[in-house]
Design a protein around this motif. Structure first.
Motif, PDB file in Angstrom:
ATOM      1  N   ILE A 119      37.665  45.267  33.982  1.00 30.08           N
ATOM      2  CA  ILE A 119      37.966  43.975  33.339  1.00 30.08           C
ATOM      3  C   ILE A 119      38.567  43.019  34.364  1.00 30.08           C
ATOM      4  O   ILE A 119      38.169  41.851  34.464  1.00 30.08           O
ATOM      5  CB  ILE A 119      38.939  44.172  32.152  1.00 30.08           C
ATOM      6  N   LYS A 120      39.533  43.515  35.125  1.00 34.49           N
ATOM      7  CA  LYS A 120      40.177  42.656  36.120  1.00 34.49           C
ATOM      8  C   LYS A 120      39.162  42.157  37.146  1.00 34.49           C
ATOM      9  O   LYS A 120      39.196  40.981  37.544  1.00 34.49           O
ATOM     10  CB  LYS A 120      41.304  43.426  36.810  1.00 34.49           C
ATOM     11  N   LYS A 121      38.256  43.029  37.589  1.00 33.57           N
ATOM     12  CA  LYS A 121      37.260  42.600  38.568  1.00 33.57           C
ATOM     13  C   LYS A 121      36.314  41.557  37.971  1.00 33.57           C
ATOM     14  O   LYS A 121      35.973  40.558  38.614  1.00 33.57           O
ATOM     15  CB  LYS A 121      36.471  43.811  39.056  1.00 33.57           C
ATOM     16  N   ALA A 122      35.877  41.784  36.712  1.00 33.33           N
ATOM     17  CA  ALA A 122      34.946  40.841  36.088  1.00 33.33           C
ATOM     18  C   ALA A 122      35.592  39.468  35.905  1.00 33.33           C
ATOM     19  O   ALA A 122      34.989  38.424  36.203  1.00 33.33           O
ATOM     20  CB  ALA A 122      34.466  41.403  34.746  1.00 33.33           C
ATOM     21  N   VAL A 123      36.837  39.468  35.416  1.00 35.16           N
ATOM     22  CA  VAL A 123      37.526  38.189  35.211  1.00 35.16           C
ATOM     23  C   VAL A 123      37.795  37.511  36.551  1.00 35.16           C
ATOM     24  O   VAL A 123      37.706  36.278  36.671  1.00 35.16           O
ATOM     25  CB  VAL A 123      38.831  38.409  34.428  1.00 35.16           C
ATOM     26  N   ALA A 124      38.098  38.299  37.584  1.00 32.58           N
ATOM     27  CA  ALA A 124      38.337  37.710  38.901  1.00 32.58           C
ATOM     28  C   ALA A 124      37.080  37.020  39.435  1.00 32.58           C
ATOM     29  O   ALA A 124      37.159  35.934  40.034  1.00 32.58           O
ATOM     30  CB  ALA A 124      38.807  38.797  39.874  1.00 32.58           C
ATOM     31  N   TRP A 125      35.915  37.644  39.216  1.00 35.99           N
ATOM     32  CA  TRP A 125      34.666  37.001  39.658  1.00 35.99           C
ATOM     33  C   TRP A 125      34.420  35.706  38.889  1.00 35.99           C
ATOM     34  O   TRP A 125      33.968  34.702  39.453  1.00 35.99           O
ATOM     35  CB  TRP A 125      33.492  37.957  39.482  1.00 35.99           C
ATOM     36  N   PHE A 126      34.710  35.708  37.587  1.00 34.96           N
ATOM     37  CA  PHE A 126      34.528  34.491  36.796  1.00 34.96           C
ATOM     38  C   PHE A 126      35.480  33.386  37.260  1.00 34.96           C
ATOM     39  O   PHE A 126      35.093  32.213  37.335  1.00 34.96           O
ATOM     40  CB  PHE A 126      34.750  34.791  35.314  1.00 34.96           C
ATOM     41  N   LEU A 127      36.705  33.769  37.550  1.00 33.93           N
ATOM     42  CA  LEU A 127      37.657  32.762  38.006  1.00 33.93           C
ATOM     43  C   LEU A 127      37.272  32.215  39.382  1.00 33.93           C
ATOM     44  O   LEU A 127      37.460  31.032  39.663  1.00 33.93           O
ATOM     45  CB  LEU A 127      39.066  33.368  38.061  1.00 33.93           C
ATOM     46  N   ARG A 128      36.727  33.068  40.241  1.00 36.36           N
ATOM     47  CA  ARG A 128      36.248  32.568  41.534  1.00 36.36           C
ATOM     48  C   ARG A 128      35.091  31.591  41.330  1.00 36.36           C
ATOM     49  O   ARG A 128      35.029  30.547  41.998  1.00 36.36           O
ATOM     50  CB  ARG A 128      35.811  33.735  42.409  1.00 36.36           C
ATOM     51  N   LEU A 129      34.165  31.940  40.429  1.00 32.40           N
ATOM     52  CA  LEU A 129      33.061  31.029  40.132  1.00 32.40           C
ATOM     53  C   LEU A 129      33.576  29.704  39.579  1.00 32.40           C
ATOM     54  O   LEU A 129      33.078  28.623  39.926  1.00 32.40           O
ATOM     55  CB  LEU A 129      32.100  31.688  39.140  1.00 32.40           C
ATOM     56  N   HIS A 130      34.605  29.795  38.733  1.00 30.53           N
ATOM     57  CA  HIS A 130      35.188  28.584  38.156  1.00 30.53           C
ATOM     58  C   HIS A 130      35.776  27.692  39.247  1.00 30.53           C
ATOM     59  O   HIS A 130      35.592  26.460  39.243  1.00 30.53           O
ATOM     60  CB  HIS A 130      36.261  28.986  37.147  1.00 30.53           C
ATOM     61  N   GLN A 131      36.468  28.303  40.204  1.00 33.40           N
ATOM     62  CA  GLN A 131      37.036  27.530  41.295  1.00 33.40           C
ATOM     63  C   GLN A 131      35.948  26.941  42.192  1.00 33.40           C
ATOM     64  O   GLN A 131      36.060  25.806  42.679  1.00 33.40           O
ATOM     65  CB  GLN A 131      37.969  28.424  42.130  1.00 33.40           C
ATOM     66  N   MET A 132      34.883  27.684  42.404  1.00 30.43           N
ATOM     67  CA  MET A 132      33.784  27.185  43.225  1.00 30.43           C
ATOM     68  C   MET A 132      33.129  25.967  42.592  1.00 30.43           C
ATOM     69  O   MET A 132      32.784  24.988  43.269  1.00 30.43           O
ATOM     70  CB  MET A 132      32.743  28.296  43.433  1.00 30.43           C
TER      71      MET A 132
END
Length: 384
Positions: free
Chosen positions: A170-183
């Motif tokens: 879960i933490k990894k999936a949310v981290a990828w989404f947050l990185r995409l959001h920042q990008m």
């Protein structure tokens, strides 16, 4: 004569492609029958309930992708488009194999054993293929693929992610989404694997999502924990350990509700890493960083459901006693008809100026358990 059903591939495929694969399997089955049967078949008729597959076979233009084009070519190599007909899904016996049925239904099902009822009627009464809108499919086939990105609120996808993954994933999936959001916001591309700060930010986002349930529950007694807010807005346990030299996460744990999936996944993550230890050890391990309401109840539930813990703490099998012999259960016999005999002691008995050994001989009735004792002077047969 024969039937065959195959499982769908694990990597996933579209429904039209799965239908096309099933049609190809039917052609292979027909070729096998023609080779093995000792009689000549005048004609082979094929049936499918997929109108898209029928359109694939009736189409003459070359606009299919490689996957579809190869399988259509193999099918038309052995058959013609006129041999294929439409059968309604409600009358298709193939569903009996793909959807399953009990053995009793299989024996009594006439559709599976004899085929659909319309086969025994005149061809004019056979089902007709419904009209198919080919123009829309042609238009879809000519559209060039494009990338479409939808920016959604973090809270919208958080609940869906939590229901699919374990705590670490879960933490990894949310981290990828947050990185995409920042990008997408900064229009910059960040390379490389996830770092610790990104995982920590993702963890805070997940706990912030779980905090909503904690605040919405009116029965939660937050006051007994003297809660306070962290710099990021998360609820922490208060108390008198502010001046302690322990780590901040140990002095003031993050508060979580017991009913939320996040709490369950956390305990599921701590449990195997603690070597499937007991309830109190796992509870103490989780409270190094998190304070879960009714945490002991949640830990007990997870430990009770753990298969490994059941095997480690399960009771060993005990030997089953054999059935009683006939001599023990025969009723209405006089006592001591069937007896068991045993010796016990010896006892030292004074005789004149010396001491001699005497033994006890016990007779036990096998049916009513009555006991009779005699004195045996020696252990030889005459004394017995």
């Amino acid at each position: 004569m024969t039937a065959k059903s195959r499982l769908a591939p694990l990597k996933g495929s579209t429904i039209p492609r799965l239908e096309l694969a099933g049609v190809l399997e039917a052609v292979r089955l027909d070729k096998l029958l023609q080779e093995e049967l000792e009689m000549d078949l005048e004609e082979s008729l094929y049936w499918t309930d997929s109108t898209i597959v029928l359109w694939y076979l009736q189409n003459t233009e070359k606009r299919f992708q490689t996957y579809v084009a190869n399988r259509v070519a193999k099918i038309l190599e052995h058959t013609t488009a006129t041999q294929w007909s439409y059968v309604p899904t409600s009358e298709n016996p193939r569903d009996d194999a793909s959807r399953g049925m009990t053995a009793e239904d299989l024996v009594n099902d006439e559709r599976w054993n004899k085929g659909p009822g319309f086969l025994y009627q005149d061809r004019s009464n056979w089902p007709r293929q419904p009209a198919f809108n080919c123009a829309k499919l042609e238009k879809m086939a000519k559209v060039k693929p494009s990338l479409v990105v939808y920016v959604i609120n973090t809270e919208d996808y958080m609940g869906k992610l939590i229901s699919y993954y374990s705590w670490h994933r879960i933490k990894k999936a949310v981290a990828w989404f947050l990185r995409l959001h920042q990008m997408l916001r900064k229009k910059s591309y960040q390379r490389g694997p996830l770092v610790a700060d990104e995982l920590r930010t993702a963890e805070e986002a997940i706990i912030r999502h779980a905090k909503k349930m904690l605040l919405d529950d009116k029965n939660t007694r937050l006051g007994i924990l003297n809660p306070k807010k962290s710099a990021s807005g998360l609820l922490l346990v208060g108390g008198r350990l502010t001046n302690s030299k322990h780590e901040d996460c140990t002095k003031h744990q993050l508060i979580l509700p017991s009913e939320h999936l996040v709490s369950k996944f956390m305990v599921d993550d701590f449990h195997p890493r603690a070597g499937h230890a007991g309830v109190e050890y796992i509870l103490a391990d989780t409270r190094r960083r998190y304070w879960i309401f009714k945490g002991r109840k949640l830990v007990k539930k997870i430990v009770h459901q753990c298969i490994t813990c059941r095997k480690l703490r399960g009771k060993a099998e005990v030997q089953q006693m054999a059935s009683l012999p006939e001599s023990r259960v025969t009723p209405f016999e006089p006592p001591f008809i069937r007896v068991g005999v045993d010796y016990f002691a010896p006892f030292m008995v004074k005789r004149a100026l010396s001491q001699v050994k005497r033994y006890g001989c016990i007779f036990t009735c096998l049916s009513i358990r009555a006991v009779h004792i005699e004195v045996a002077h020696t252990l030889d047969t005459d004394s017995y």
